[in-house]
Structures are given as C-alpha cells and as structure tokens.
Design a protein around this motif. Sequence first.
Motif, PDB file in Angstrom:
ATOM      1  N   MET A   1      -8.013   0.721  12.109  1.00 40.98           N
ATOM      2  CA  MET A   1      -8.481   0.922  10.738  1.00 40.98           C
ATOM      3  C   MET A   1      -9.055  -0.374  10.191  1.00 40.98           C
ATOM      4  N   ALA A   2     -10.180  -0.246   9.570  1.00 33.72           N
ATOM      5  CA  ALA A   2     -10.855  -1.446   9.052  1.00 33.72           C
ATOM      6  C   ALA A   2     -10.071  -2.039   7.888  1.00 33.72           C
ATOM      7  N   PHE A   3     -10.263  -3.328   7.673  1.00 33.93           N
ATOM      8  CA  PHE A   3      -9.654  -3.977   6.501  1.00 33.93           C
ATOM      9  C   PHE A   3     -10.322  -3.453   5.239  1.00 33.93           C
ATOM     10  N   GLU A   4      -9.528  -3.370   4.183  1.00 32.32           N
ATOM     11  CA  GLU A   4     -10.038  -2.800   2.928  1.00 32.32           C
ATOM     12  C   GLU A   4      -9.756  -3.717   1.754  1.00 32.32           C
ATOM     13  N   LEU A   5     -10.647  -3.661   0.781  1.00 31.13           N
ATOM     14  CA  LEU A   5     -10.440  -4.411  -0.459  1.00 31.13           C
ATOM     15  C   LEU A   5      -9.308  -3.749  -1.236  1.00 31.13           C
ATOM     16  N   PRO A   6      -8.224  -4.499  -1.521  1.00 35.98           N
ATOM     17  CA  PRO A   6      -7.158  -3.894  -2.320  1.00 35.98           C
ATOM     18  C   PRO A   6      -7.602  -3.784  -3.775  1.00 35.98           C
ATOM     19  N   ALA A   7      -7.138  -2.746  -4.458  1.00 30.18           N
ATOM     20  CA  ALA A   7      -7.462  -2.615  -5.883  1.00 30.18           C
ATOM     21  C   ALA A   7      -6.804  -3.758  -6.650  1.00 30.18           C
ATOM     22  N   LEU A   8      -7.446  -4.213  -7.704  1.00 32.94           N
ATOM     23  CA  LEU A   8      -6.809  -5.180  -8.594  1.00 32.94           C
ATOM     24  C   LEU A   8      -5.590  -4.494  -9.218  1.00 32.94           C
ATOM     25  N   PRO A   9      -4.459  -5.198  -9.309  1.00 33.68           N
ATOM     26  CA  PRO A   9      -3.267  -4.557  -9.877  1.00 33.68           C
ATOM     27  C   PRO A   9      -3.266  -4.512 -11.412  1.00 33.68           C
ATOM     28  N   TYR A  10      -4.374  -4.837 -12.040  1.00 41.10           N
ATOM     29  CA  TYR A  10      -4.510  -4.817 -13.506  1.00 41.10           C
ATOM     30  C   TYR A  10      -5.998  -4.727 -13.807  1.00 41.10           C
ATOM     31  N   ALA A  11      -6.329  -4.453 -15.070  1.00 35.19           N
ATOM     32  CA  ALA A  11      -7.743  -4.371 -15.448  1.00 35.19           C
ATOM     33  C   ALA A  11      -8.382  -5.757 -15.391  1.00 35.19           C
ATOM     34  N   PRO A  12      -9.688  -5.828 -15.137  1.00 34.52           N
ATOM     35  CA  PRO A  12     -10.361  -7.142 -15.101  1.00 34.52           C
ATOM     36  C   PRO A  12     -10.223  -7.922 -16.410  1.00 34.52           C
ATOM     37  N   THR A  13     -10.037  -7.202 -17.507  1.00 35.55           N
ATOM     38  CA  THR A  13      -9.879  -7.870 -18.816  1.00 35.55           C
ATOM     39  C   THR A  13      -8.459  -8.376 -19.045  1.00 35.55           C
ATOM     40  N   GLU A  49      -9.050  -6.180  15.421  1.00 37.69           N
ATOM     41  CA  GLU A  49      -9.329  -5.042  14.559  1.00 37.69           C
ATOM     42  C   GLU A  49      -8.057  -4.289  14.178  1.00 37.69           C
ATOM     43  N   LYS A  50      -7.089  -4.290  15.085  1.00 32.14           N
ATOM     44  CA  LYS A  50      -5.868  -3.507  14.849  1.00 32.14           C
ATOM     45  C   LYS A  50      -4.702  -4.375  14.406  1.00 32.14           C
ATOM     46  N   MET A  51      -4.934  -5.678  14.224  1.00 30.12           N
ATOM     47  CA  MET A  51      -3.838  -6.582  13.855  1.00 30.12           C
ATOM     48  C   MET A  51      -3.701  -6.697  12.346  1.00 30.12           C
ATOM     49  N   SER A  52      -2.523  -7.161  11.917  1.00 32.74           N
ATOM     50  CA  SER A  52      -2.355  -7.443  10.489  1.00 32.74           C
ATOM     51  C   SER A  52      -3.097  -8.738  10.175  1.00 32.74           C
ATOM     52  N   ILE A  53      -3.495  -8.878   8.936  1.00 31.87           N
ATOM     53  CA  ILE A  53      -4.225 -10.085   8.548  1.00 31.87           C
ATOM     54  C   ILE A  53      -3.318 -11.314   8.654  1.00 31.87           C
ATOM     55  N   ILE A  56      -3.329 -12.350  12.322  1.00 31.07           N
ATOM     56  CA  ILE A  56      -4.610 -12.997  12.640  1.00 31.07           C
ATOM     57  C   ILE A  56      -4.583 -14.448  12.150  1.00 31.07           C
ATOM     58  N   CYS A  57      -4.121 -14.658  10.910  1.00 38.21           N
ATOM     59  CA  CYS A  57      -4.067 -16.025  10.364  1.00 38.21           C
ATOM     60  C   CYS A  57      -3.171 -16.921  11.221  1.00 38.21           C
ATOM     61  N   LYS A  58      -2.019 -16.384  11.627  1.00 42.93           N
ATOM     62  CA  LYS A  58      -1.056 -17.205  12.385  1.00 42.93           C
ATOM     63  C   LYS A  58      -1.615 -17.668  13.726  1.00 42.93           C
ATOM     64  N   GLY A  59      -2.588 -16.918  14.266  1.00 40.57           N
ATOM     65  CA  GLY A  59      -3.185 -17.330  15.536  1.00 40.57           C
ATOM     66  C   GLY A  59      -4.650 -17.689  15.400  1.00 40.57           C
ATOM     67  N   ILE A  60      -5.038 -18.182  14.235  1.00 39.90           N
ATOM     68  CA  ILE A  60      -6.457 -18.301  13.879  1.00 39.90           C
ATOM     69  C   ILE A  60      -7.229 -19.237  14.803  1.00 39.90           C
ATOM     70  N   SER A  61      -6.524 -20.177  15.460  1.00 42.06           N
ATOM     71  CA  SER A  61      -7.228 -21.129  16.326  1.00 42.06           C
ATOM     72  C   SER A  61      -7.929 -20.421  17.491  1.00 42.06           C
ATOM     73  N   LYS A  62      -7.518 -19.184  17.780  1.00 48.03           N
ATOM     74  CA  LYS A  62      -8.125 -18.448  18.904  1.00 48.03           C
ATOM     75  C   LYS A  62      -9.451 -17.777  18.539  1.00 48.03           C
ATOM     76  N   TYR A  63      -9.759 -17.751  17.229  1.00 50.73           N
ATOM     77  CA  TYR A  63     -10.878 -16.921  16.777  1.00 50.73           C
ATOM     78  C   TYR A  63     -12.092 -17.752  16.356  1.00 50.73           C
ATOM     79  N   PRO A  64     -13.266 -17.124  16.331  1.00 46.65           N
ATOM     80  CA  PRO A  64     -14.465 -17.824  15.857  1.00 46.65           C
ATOM     81  C   PRO A  64     -14.394 -18.094  14.346  1.00 46.65           C
ATOM     82  N   ALA A  65     -15.280 -18.964  13.901  1.00 48.08           N
ATOM     83  CA  ALA A  65     -15.283 -19.398  12.495  1.00 48.08           C
ATOM     84  C   ALA A  65     -15.419 -18.223  11.529  1.00 48.08           C
TER      85      ALA A  65
END
Length: 204
Positions: A1-13, A49-53, A56-65
């Motif tokens: 499943m692709a990564f998704e933008l989480p909804a803001l937990p409050y209104a922008p205002t 693609e199937k890993m948690s973000i 991915i961060c914890k092993g970031i040295s393995k990935y491209p910029a």
Amino acid sequence: MAFELPALPYAPTALEPHIDAKTMEIHHGKHHQAYVTNLNNAVAGTDAEKMSIEDICKGISKYPAAVRNNGGGHYNHSLFWTLMAPNAGGAPSGDLAAAIDNSFGSLDEFKKQFANAAATRFGSGWAWLCVKEDKSLAVCSTPNQDNPLMDVDTAGCKGTPILALDVWEHAYYLNYQNRRPDYVGAFWNVVNWKKVEELYAKAK
Ligand code: MN3
C-alpha cells in the motif's frame, strides 16, 4: 500500500494566531503531499514499498537520496502535525515533566536549549527532543529532512523523537518572514504536551 498524506488533526485555522491558516494549508496540502508523492515514486517496485516509514528511516543509509529526503519529509511532518493542537501549550506533567527536570534542570532550561537548537540550525532542518538509547532525553537538530531515527551521522542525537519543530522557511515565512526566533517562541503556545507525554511513555 502506498504511503498516504495523513489528515490534519485540526482545522488549518486552529493554530492561529501562532501559525496562520495559509501556512498550514500550503505546508500540509502542498509540501507534505509532495514528500508523500515523491516517496511513493522513489520506492515503487522495491521492498521499501511495504515497510513502515519508521523502519525505512532506521535503515536510511541503504537508500538513495530521494528516499532519505522524501521519506524523512513524510515521517517528520506526520509527527509534527500531531505535536501541535489548539488550546495547547503550557507545561508537561507526570513522568515527562520529571524527566525534563532531570535531564535539563528545568522546563525553562529545556525550552532554552530547544529554541537554541532551532535558531542555530543553518538553512533548513528540524529541532528535536529525543529519548536516547539509554532512555535519557536530549535536544538536537538535523539538516534538511533528516531525523534522529536515521542511521546517519547528521543527527546530533540518535533516538526516538518525541517533540519536533520544522524550521524550514516554508514553515513560517508567510507570517514571520526572517524572524525564526519569533516563530520558535510562538510554537510553545501550540505544543500538544499530552501527545509528547504519550510518545515519551512509549519510548522510555
Ligand atoms: Mn515542512
């Protein structure tokens, strides 16, 4: 499943006047969305693609910029939105309050060190409060979209982030222009300490 933008937990205002609605709309809807889109493009067809973000961060040295920049951007912003709330600010309580006193001497001294990390980060980056491996608290900053989870040397502290502040100009320029310290000062009025306490309880 692709990564998704989480909804803001409050209104922008909701964080006005400290963080204006226009900044929130662009920051969340355009900047964060771009990190998500570019991350999905960068990991398409790979195991990431199937890993948690977090993993991915914890092993970031393995990935491209592109994964480091956009994956960091996605993790950092997803966390950042939850660390702010309307009618928030004030002071932490319970175990977190005690840990801050133990590590920094006082809440005021912690805020001073965090604000200093945010103010002195040259160019774009983030300020952090982390729980280190030995369970103590530390303040640091990272450049670009790096974060303290990453297995790279740019993080002044390695650990689990429990408070984060975006100091890229896109986070404050419309309202504060070049006055980053004013933005950092205003941030204390919207810090969601309940969420920080929750993250501390999980990380310690
Ligand atoms: Mn940002």
